[in-house]
Design a protein around this motif. Sequence first.
Motif, PDB file in Angstrom:
ATOM      1  N   THR A 107     -23.189-126.385 -16.059  1.00 19.40           N
ATOM      2  CA  THR A 107     -22.176-125.329 -15.960  1.00 19.40           C
ATOM      3  C   THR A 107     -21.230-125.497 -14.779  1.00 19.40           C
ATOM      4  N   LYS A 108     -21.706-126.080 -13.686  1.00 17.67           N
ATOM      5  CA  LYS A 108     -20.831-126.240 -12.516  1.00 17.67           C
ATOM      6  C   LYS A 108     -19.680-127.208 -12.800  1.00 17.67           C
ATOM      7  N   ARG A 109     -19.758-127.903 -13.922  1.00 22.05           N
ATOM      8  CA  ARG A 109     -18.693-128.828 -14.305  1.00 22.05           C
ATOM      9  C   ARG A 109     -17.540-128.128 -15.002  1.00 22.05           C
ATOM     10  N   PHE A 110     -17.757-126.864 -15.437  1.00 22.14           N
ATOM     11  CA  PHE A 110     -16.672-126.214 -16.182  1.00 22.14           C
ATOM     12  C   PHE A 110     -16.487-124.727 -15.908  1.00 22.14           C
ATOM     13  N   THR A 111     -17.365-124.059 -15.138  1.00 24.60           N
ATOM     14  CA  THR A 111     -17.155-122.634 -14.904  1.00 24.60           C
ATOM     15  C   THR A 111     -17.669-122.199 -13.527  1.00 24.60           C
ATOM     16  N   TRP A 112     -16.930-121.306 -12.887  1.00 27.81           N
ATOM     17  CA  TRP A 112     -17.367-120.755 -11.611  1.00 27.81           C
ATOM     18  C   TRP A 112     -18.459-119.697 -11.794  1.00 27.81           C
ATOM     19  N   LEU A 113     -18.776-119.373 -13.047  1.00 30.24           N
ATOM     20  CA  LEU A 113     -19.877-118.450 -13.321  1.00 30.24           C
ATOM     21  C   LEU A 113     -21.238-119.147 -13.344  1.00 30.24           C
ATOM     22  N   CYS A 114     -21.273-120.400 -12.892  1.00 23.84           N
ATOM     23  CA  CYS A 114     -22.532-121.156 -12.869  1.00 23.84           C
ATOM     24  C   CYS A 114     -23.631-120.415 -12.115  1.00 23.84           C
ATOM     25  N   HIS A 115     -23.270-119.666 -11.083  1.00 23.41           N
ATOM     26  CA  HIS A 115     -24.262-118.922 -10.306  1.00 23.41           C
ATOM     27  C   HIS A 115     -24.958-117.861 -11.170  1.00 23.41           C
ATOM     28  N   VAL A 116     -24.185-117.219 -12.033  1.00 23.37           N
ATOM     29  CA  VAL A 116     -24.750-116.193 -12.917  1.00 23.37           C
ATOM     30  C   VAL A 116     -25.675-116.836 -13.947  1.00 23.37           C
ATOM     31  N   VAL A 117     -25.294-118.021 -14.429  1.00 17.03           N
ATOM     32  CA  VAL A 117     -26.159-118.732 -15.382  1.00 17.03           C
ATOM     33  C   VAL A 117     -27.488-119.078 -14.712  1.00 17.03           C
ATOM     34  N   LEU A 118     -27.423-119.598 -13.485  1.00 21.12           N
ATOM     35  CA  LEU A 118     -28.660-119.879 -12.750  1.00 21.12           C
ATOM     36  C   LEU A 118     -29.479-118.604 -12.586  1.00 21.12           C
TER      37      LEU A 118
END
Length: 283
Positions: free
Chosen positions: A127-138
């Motif tokens: 996700t860190k390759r395409f969205t700044w919401l990667c933190h929420v996914v984690l």
Amino acid sequence: MAGRAALFASFVKIEHSVFALPFAYVGLFLAKRGWPGFAPFALLTLAMVAVRSYAMGVNRLMDEPFDRLNPRTQGRELVRGAITRAQGWGFVSVCAAVFVLACWGLNPLCLWLSPVVLAWAGFYSLTKRFTWLCHVVLGSVLGLAPVAGWLAVTPQFALAPVLFGLGVTCWVAGFDVLYASQDEAFDRRHALHSMPVRFGVGSALSLAALLHGQAVALFALAGWSAALGWGYFGVLALVAALLWIEHRLISENDLTRLNMAFFTLNGVVAATLFLGVLYDLFA
């Protein structure tokens, strides 16, 4: 043998299990309103450590090309050759198998959901390759912990563990934003996405504080839904204070105390909230 075990434990930061494991126990103990029995406790512990190790291992393998370029991560096991990629993939495969077997030992619903959990836990690394919401996914990956604990002994969904899971999602997303702030310049140069890259470190820290405020509110709703008493809510007030201290430790211009804010305080948050639940159940 012991040295190899320690190497793989370091590879997946086994000590970071302290973040999710207490919340899995929250769901487990709440589902039974007390001691769930040794077998479910042991199988849940095994499943949680295995899936967290799987997720971290996949993350290390996926991030290796970037870790080779980042001065902060050039000492990691894959980068310095202490573990080969083949060994890394072998390790995560074993972790995935152990997780599925532990779920099989719990109940059919856990077994049926295990591939979904593995897929979602592995997806975060992309996700860190395409969205700044990667933190929420984690955060949502670790947010499965209270639900997993509940389903381990009560194979049907309920509101309380879901609210705890949403609280964990916001809590983890918030402290992951803090952690990502130290790599803002590197991530920006290499087209990686994060809240610090998208909004700047100062604004990202404010968003992290907002996420932690939401986490406290959700933990309060979860406690109300689970019919917990003042013992739990007193501990929750302490957790809120710890999160406030965490944000006082660092600022946009001073990230030197990030490790204390990230690991030490957040490990205390997870353990403290679990102890609050235990106090309310057994006092």
